[in-house]
Design an enzyme around this catalytic site. Structure first.
Site, short mmCIF file in Angstrom:
data_model
loop_
_atom_site.label_atom_id
_atom_site.label_comp_id
_atom_site.label_asym_id
_atom_site.label_seq_id
_atom_site.Cartn_x
_atom_site.Cartn_y
_atom_site.Cartn_z
N LYS A 47 0.87 -1.17 0.00
CA LYS A 47 0.00 0.00 0.00
C LYS A 47 0.91 1.23 0.00
O LYS A 47 2.06 1.15 0.45
CB LYS A 47 -0.81 -0.04 1.30
CG LYS A 47 -1.91 0.96 1.41
CD LYS A 47 -2.75 0.63 2.63
CE LYS A 47 -3.92 1.59 2.71
NZ LYS A 47 -4.79 1.53 1.52
N ASN A 71 -13.47 4.25 -4.81
CA ASN A 71 -12.94 4.38 -3.46
C ASN A 71 -12.31 5.74 -3.24
O ASN A 71 -11.78 6.36 -4.17
CB ASN A 71 -11.94 3.25 -3.14
CG ASN A 71 -10.51 3.61 -3.50
OD1 ASN A 71 -9.79 4.24 -2.71
ND2 ASN A 71 -10.09 3.25 -4.71
N ALA A 72 -12.42 6.20 -2.00
CA ALA A 72 -11.70 7.41 -1.58
C ALA A 72 -11.18 7.12 -0.18
O ALA A 72 -11.80 7.46 0.82
CB ALA A 72 -12.62 8.61 -1.58
N LEU A 75 -5.43 7.70 1.39
CA LEU A 75 -4.07 7.23 1.68
C LEU A 75 -3.82 6.91 3.16
O LEU A 75 -2.81 7.36 3.73
CB LEU A 75 -3.03 8.24 1.16
CG LEU A 75 -2.96 8.38 -0.37
CD1 LEU A 75 -2.08 9.58 -0.74
CD2 LEU A 75 -2.42 7.12 -1.02
N CYS A 130 -1.56 12.00 -5.65
CA CYS A 130 -1.68 12.59 -4.32
C CYS A 130 -1.52 14.10 -4.49
O CYS A 130 -1.04 14.55 -5.53
CB CYS A 130 -0.63 12.02 -3.38
SG CYS A 130 1.00 12.01 -4.06
N LYS A 164 3.93 5.78 -10.92
CA LYS A 164 2.56 5.33 -11.20
C LYS A 164 1.71 6.53 -11.60
O LYS A 164 1.54 7.48 -10.84
CB LYS A 164 1.96 4.64 -9.98
CG LYS A 164 0.56 4.11 -10.24
CD LYS A 164 0.11 3.23 -9.11
CE LYS A 164 -1.29 2.72 -9.32
NZ LYS A 164 -1.74 1.89 -8.19
N GLY A 243 -8.45 -2.92 -13.96
CA GLY A 243 -9.51 -3.85 -14.36
C GLY A 243 -9.06 -5.22 -14.78
O GLY A 243 -9.86 -6.00 -15.30
N THR A 265 -8.68 -4.69 -7.91
CA THR A 265 -10.08 -4.97 -7.56
C THR A 265 -10.42 -6.46 -7.72
O THR A 265 -11.22 -7.00 -6.95
CB THR A 265 -11.00 -4.09 -8.43
OG1 THR A 265 -10.63 -2.72 -8.17
CG2 THR A 265 -12.46 -4.28 -8.10
C1 LIG Z 1 -9.40 0.17 -2.01
C2 LIG Z 1 -8.29 0.65 -2.91
C3 LIG Z 1 -7.14 1.21 -2.35
C4 LIG Z 1 -6.11 1.68 -3.18
N1 LIG Z 1 -4.97 2.20 -2.61
C5 LIG Z 1 -3.94 2.58 -3.41
C6 LIG Z 1 -2.72 3.05 -2.84
O1 LIG Z 1 -2.51 3.06 -1.62
N2 LIG Z 1 -1.75 3.45 -3.71
C7 LIG Z 1 -1.89 3.42 -5.08
O2 LIG Z 1 -0.96 3.79 -5.83
N3 LIG Z 1 -3.04 2.95 -5.64
C8 LIG Z 1 -4.05 2.54 -4.83
N4 LIG Z 1 -5.20 2.05 -5.41
C9 LIG Z 1 -5.30 1.95 -6.89
C10 LIG Z 1 -4.90 0.54 -7.36
O3 LIG Z 1 -3.57 0.23 -7.02
C11 LIG Z 1 -5.07 0.42 -8.89
O4 LIG Z 1 -4.24 1.37 -9.52
C12 LIG Z 1 -6.50 0.66 -9.33
O5 LIG Z 1 -7.42 0.11 -8.41
C13 LIG Z 1 -6.78 0.07 -10.72
O6 LIG Z 1 -6.56 -1.33 -10.74
P1 LIG Z 1 -7.77 -2.40 -10.54
O7 LIG Z 1 -8.84 -2.01 -11.51
O8 LIG Z 1 -7.13 -3.72 -10.85
O9 LIG Z 1 -8.21 -2.29 -9.13
C14 LIG Z 1 -6.25 1.58 -4.60
C15 LIG Z 1 -7.40 1.01 -5.15
C16 LIG Z 1 -8.42 0.55 -4.34
C17 LIG Z 1 -9.65 -0.07 -4.97
#
Ligand SMILES: Cc1cc2nc3c(=O)[nH]c(=O)nc-3n(C[C@H](O)[C@H](O)[C@H](O)COP(=O)(O)O)c2cc1C
Length: 304
Positions: A47, A71-72, A75, A130, A164, A243, A265
């Site tokens: 994370k 999500n929000a 951090l 951020c 990223k 995704g 996800t």
């Molecule tokens: C609950 C949640 C928490 C996340 N926390 C972070 C984070 O701490 N740092 C970060 O760079 N991205 C964070 N993300 C973004 C994911 O790393 C990823 O970039 C994004 O969800 C798209 O990928 P996915 O569709 O496979 O989930 C978070 C996403 C979710 C759903």
């Protein structure tokens, strides 16, 4: 018959396969990240870690929408000092660790990255989604700031640095090039897409923060387009994210130009078996289509 190899090399990292978890889905404990590796990931991503402990936003922080989540979290994290203890446990198990990190100022980015690097992470992932270190908007939408932060971090760490990127920009190639000019060894594309969910019963936004970031299958076509455009704009490797749920998604990302993949996800919707499922499907696809290595697929869809 020739042996099929899932192993990859990316920015100097040698991984047993190209599939990692995406930052933030599973928290920070060594136990959980170890399970991700045991379930078949090629490396684990933490994370996002900041300098000091941070509470994040109050609940509700997640809304379920068609095709994904919004999500929000804000951090939330226990700070770098706490994570160093978890890192020690992970490294004792020989697990490749990519540490996601952020700062609230340029100095904080540098300090967190240096401490993680000294503690032995294998690579770093700089989270651009951020608040801008220079106080304007989001860091990831300002090419000048992205270049400066990347440069400052690269100046003090000797580990591969992935930047990223946020998809919430009008031209993602501009930000990708800025990170490359700043010395990034690779790019992760992408973070979540700005979105909103409303409750018709409460007649209000669901999330305490009002807006949040869309992830999951609904994000995939946008994220895939980002990878496609970035691949044509930079020389450094890309980790595709957004995704990815099945091996077919993984193949699409590789063909679009990703050299490695992150799954977020889908860990929630499919469980940790998603790593094995994707790797198995990828292996079969390579075999059935006459390829021997994952790298042979990277960017193939761009060939005319
Ligand atoms: C609950 C949640 C928490 C996340 N926390 C972070 C984070 O701490 N740092 C970060 O760079 N991205 C964070 N993300 C973004 C994911 O790393 C990823 O970039 C994004 O969800 C798209 O990928 P996915 O569709 O496979 O989930 C978070 C996403 C979710 C759903």
């Amino acid at each position: 018959m020739a042996e099929i190899r899932l192993a990859i090399e990316i920015a100097g990292l040698n991984l047993r396969n190209p599939v990692m978890n995406a930052a933030g889905i599973l928290g920070l404990t060594a136990d959980l990240l170890r399970r991700v590796y045991e379930e078949g990931a090629g490396a684990v991503v933490t994370k996002s870690i900041g300098l000091k402990p941070r509470m994040g936003h109050p609940n509700p922080t997640v809304a379920i929408v068609e095709g994904g989540l919004i999500n929000a979290m804000g951090l939330p994290n226990p700070g770098v000092e706490y994570f160093l203890g978890e890192l020690e446990k992970l490294k004792a198990g020989g697990i490749p660790v990519v540490a996601s990190f952020f700062g609230e100022t340029l100095d904080e980015f540098v300090e967190v990255a240096s401490r993680l690097s000294e503690a032995g992470v294998d690579a770093l992932e700089l989270n651009c989604s951020c608040p801008n270190v220079e106080g304007v908007g989001i860091l990831g939408s300002d090419p000048g700031a992205v270049k400066r932060v990347t440069e400052a971090v690269k100046g003090c760490v000797d580990k591969p640095l992935f930047v990223k990127l946020s998809p919430n920009v009008s031209d993602i190639t501009e930000i990708a090039r800025a990170a490359e000019r700043g010395g990034a060894d690779g790019l992760t594309a992408v973070n979540t897409l700005r979105a909103i969910a409303l409750s018709i019963e409460a007649r209000r936004p669901i999330l305490s923060n009002v807006t949040g970031g869309l992830s999951g299958p609904a994000l995939k076509p946008v994220a895939l387009r980002c990878v496609w455009e970035i691949y044509e704009a930079v020389e450094i490797p890309i980790i595709g994210c957004g995704g990815i749920t099945t091996w077919r998604d993984a193949v699409e990302y590789l063909l679009a130009g990703a050299s490695a993949l992150q799954v977020g996800t889908a860990i929630m919707t499919r469980g940790l078996r998603v790593f094995r499922e994707i790797n198995m499907g990828l292996r079969n696809y390579l075999e059935e289509n006459g390829f021997r290595e994952v790298s042979e697929l990277v960017g193939l869809a761009h060939e005319s």
